[in-house]
Scaffold this motif. Structure first.
Motif, mmCIF file in Angstrom:
data_model
loop_
_atom_site.group_PDB
_atom_site.id
_atom_site.type_symbol
_atom_site.label_atom_id
_atom_site.label_comp_id
_atom_site.label_asym_id
_atom_site.label_seq_id
_atom_site.Cartn_x
_atom_site.Cartn_y
_atom_site.Cartn_z
ATOM 1 N N VAL A 185 -10.537 4.706 8.408
ATOM 2 C CA VAL A 185 -9.119 4.894 7.930
ATOM 3 C C VAL A 185 -8.824 6.290 7.997
ATOM 4 O O VAL A 185 -9.152 6.975 6.984
ATOM 5 C CB VAL A 185 -8.807 4.251 6.686
ATOM 6 N N SER A 186 -7.559 6.765 8.746
ATOM 7 C CA SER A 186 -7.472 7.995 8.980
ATOM 8 C C SER A 186 -6.183 8.441 8.210
ATOM 9 O O SER A 186 -5.908 9.583 8.014
ATOM 10 C CB SER A 186 -7.378 8.448 10.258
ATOM 11 N N ALA A 187 -5.307 7.574 7.728
ATOM 12 C CA ALA A 187 -4.169 7.864 7.125
ATOM 13 C C ALA A 187 -3.551 6.603 6.255
ATOM 14 O O ALA A 187 -3.890 5.684 6.759
ATOM 15 C CB ALA A 187 -2.922 8.314 8.275
ATOM 16 N N TYR A 188 -2.877 7.192 5.221
ATOM 17 C CA TYR A 188 -2.145 6.167 4.528
ATOM 18 C C TYR A 188 -0.644 6.648 4.365
ATOM 19 O O TYR A 188 -0.317 7.697 4.472
ATOM 20 C CB TYR A 188 -2.578 6.064 3.074
ATOM 21 N N ILE A 247 0.650 -1.308 -0.025
ATOM 22 C CA ILE A 247 -0.220 0.066 -0.171
ATOM 23 C C ILE A 247 0.720 1.433 0.044
ATOM 24 O O ILE A 247 2.184 1.239 0.403
ATOM 25 C CB ILE A 247 -0.854 -0.024 1.145
ATOM 26 N N VAL A 293 -8.726 1.314 1.516
ATOM 27 C CA VAL A 293 -8.993 0.191 2.308
ATOM 28 C C VAL A 293 -10.312 0.186 2.538
ATOM 29 O O VAL A 293 -10.988 0.891 2.758
ATOM 30 C CB VAL A 293 -8.155 0.288 3.408
ATOM 31 N N THR A 337 1.897 1.105 5.109
ATOM 32 C CA THR A 337 0.960 1.211 6.312
ATOM 33 C C THR A 337 -0.521 2.074 5.939
ATOM 34 O O THR A 337 -0.300 2.747 5.371
ATOM 35 C CB THR A 337 1.612 1.842 7.579
ATOM 36 N N PHE A 338 -1.462 1.492 6.861
ATOM 37 C CA PHE A 338 -2.517 2.434 6.957
ATOM 38 C C PHE A 338 -2.759 2.336 8.486
ATOM 39 O O PHE A 338 -2.521 1.638 8.985
ATOM 40 C CB PHE A 338 -3.723 1.980 6.161
ATOM 41 N N THR A 339 -3.796 3.614 8.829
ATOM 42 C CA THR A 339 -3.956 3.780 10.145
ATOM 43 C C THR A 339 -5.373 3.778 10.151
ATOM 44 O O THR A 339 -6.169 4.493 9.523
ATOM 45 C CB THR A 339 -3.303 5.057 10.891
ATOM 46 N N VAL A 347 -7.275 -4.142 0.191
ATOM 47 C CA VAL A 347 -6.656 -2.889 -0.180
ATOM 48 C C VAL A 347 -6.572 -2.974 -1.544
ATOM 49 O O VAL A 347 -6.318 -3.791 -2.379
ATOM 50 C CB VAL A 347 -5.165 -3.069 0.402
ATOM 51 N N VAL A 373 0.530 5.897 -0.395
ATOM 52 C CA VAL A 373 -0.343 7.084 0.033
ATOM 53 C C VAL A 373 -1.583 7.203 -0.922
ATOM 54 O O VAL A 373 -2.571 7.946 -0.587
ATOM 55 C CB VAL A 373 0.451 8.317 0.038
#
Length: 99
Positions: free
Chosen positions: A71-74, A45, A51, A78-80, A97, A47
């Motif tokens: 999902v708050s960040a890429y 993954i 997801v 990673t993703f958050t 993904v 930016v």
């Protein structure tokens, strides 16, 4: 009727395999307890990824329904997921993904 293909058969197969790997990036994640973020590592993954989360337990479904789970960040690899700060240990999601 003839069909024209660019590249060798091996190149076509290699490209198909790359597309197959990209379209089948999936997994499961259980949200961390007593914190508001869970970082998920997925090497492919970036930016510009996307997801989709699917709750696998009733507790995960309640978390999603709360509106506080997203999902708050890429980032590179990673993703958050941002979520509520709870002690529940069974907030498990399946994810897919798209890259």
């Amino acid at each position: 009727m003839s069909t024209r293909a660019d590249g060798s058969l091996k190149q076509v197969i290699d490209q198909a395999n790359r597309l197959e790997r990209k379209s089948n990036i999936k997994g499961r994640i259980t949200l961390k307890t007593n914190t508001t973020q869970t970082v998920v590592t997925v090497a492919q993954i970036g930016v510009d990824g996307a997801v989709a989360l699917s709750p696998m337990t009733a507790t995960a479904a309640a978390e999603m329904a709360s509106g506080a789970c997203f999902v708050s960040a890429y980032g590179p690899g990673t993703f958050t997921i941002t979520h509520r700060n709870l002690a529940q240990t069974d907030r498990t999601f399946a994810f897919v993904v798209a890259v």
